[in-house]
Scaffold this motif. Structure first.
Motif, short mmCIF file in Angstrom:
data_model
loop_
_atom_site.label_atom_id
_atom_site.label_comp_id
_atom_site.label_asym_id
_atom_site.label_seq_id
_atom_site.Cartn_x
_atom_site.Cartn_y
_atom_site.Cartn_z
N SER A 171 -0.81 25.77 -13.15
CA SER A 171 -2.34 24.72 -12.70
C SER A 171 -2.37 23.59 -12.21
CB SER A 171 -3.06 25.19 -13.83
OG SER A 171 -2.93 24.06 -14.99
N CYS B 201 -6.91 31.00 -17.87
CA CYS B 201 -7.07 29.40 -17.54
C CYS B 201 -8.32 28.42 -18.19
CB CYS B 201 -7.68 29.73 -16.24
SG CYS B 201 -7.32 28.23 -14.45
N ILE C 200 -3.32 26.70 -18.94
CA ILE C 200 -2.74 28.24 -19.21
C ILE C 200 -2.12 28.79 -20.44
CG2 ILE C 200 -3.31 28.28 -16.30
CD1 ILE C 200 -0.44 27.88 -15.76
N PRO D 188 -7.95 23.59 -13.52
CA PRO D 188 -7.62 24.70 -14.30
C PRO D 188 -6.72 23.04 -14.71
CG PRO D 188 -7.11 24.54 -11.95
CD PRO D 188 -8.37 23.79 -11.92
N ALA E 32 -8.58 29.48 -9.56
CA ALA E 32 -8.73 29.61 -10.68
C ALA E 32 -9.96 30.02 -11.21
CB ALA E 32 -8.33 27.85 -11.33
N ILE F 229 -3.94 28.32 -9.33
CA ILE F 229 -2.92 28.57 -10.16
C ILE F 229 -1.60 29.38 -8.75
CG2 ILE F 229 -2.11 30.19 -12.16
CD1 ILE F 229 -4.96 30.36 -12.62
N ASN G 6 -10.66 25.89 -17.57
CA ASN G 6 -10.73 25.17 -16.54
C ASN G 6 -12.22 23.96 -16.88
OD1 ASN G 6 -9.78 27.05 -13.52
ND2 ASN G 6 -10.88 28.82 -15.44
#
Length: 149
Positions: free
Chosen positions: A68, A110, A101, A98, A93, A75, A112
């Motif tokens: 990430s 993911c 993951i 992000p 992402a 990603i 964020n």
């Protein structure tokens, strides 16, 4: 000077992958005779990215490596075969910053951090495909699966 952030091992234990936060790079090391030997370090940023970026998390599943990126908010996916990396592919992402993951079967989740959501992607051999799913949660930093046994 690349800023090692996280390590992940290949399933066979022969390779160690180090995601480097400051340089947004990936170092591949081979484990042999009780030592790690650096094989290569490659950039894992899109060529057209300008501005700040910090690599954050790394996960390995089979030959696939996922990283990430905070800054370009993507990603990256690479494939590793016998110490050699393929050209990276990049997927948005679905949110900002992000941070973490994690993998669950054929899904990548993911976290964020700056957009208060967790996004989901279907994993295939050569890509990540966004799923129509998003979880709202304030500033998610980490995704951990708990064993219920």
């Amino acid at each position: 000077g690349h800023g090692c952030r996280h390590l992940a091992w290949s399933e066979d234990g022969q390779y160690c992958f180090c995601v480097n936060e400051l340089a947004s790079s990936l170092s591949v090391l081979r484990y042999a005779q009780d030592a790690l030997v650096l094989l290569e370090t490659v950039s894992v940023l899109p060529e057209d990215h300008r501005g700040n970026n910090t690599a954050a998390a790394i996960r390995v599943a089979g030959e696939c490596i996922y990283i990430s990126h905070r800054g370009c908010d993507q990603i990256v996916m690479l494939t590793h075969r016998d110490g050699t990396l393929t050209v990276p592919t990049f997927t948005n992402a679905g949110g900002k910053s992000p941070r973490d993951i994690n993998l669950f079967q054929d899904v990548l989740l993911c976290a964020n951090e700056s957009s208060d959501c967790i996004t989901a992607f279907r994993r295939t051999e050569d890509s990540l495909r966004p799923m129509d799913m998003q979880i709202s949660i304030p500033k998610p930093l980490c995704i951990v699966f708990r064993d219920k046994s």
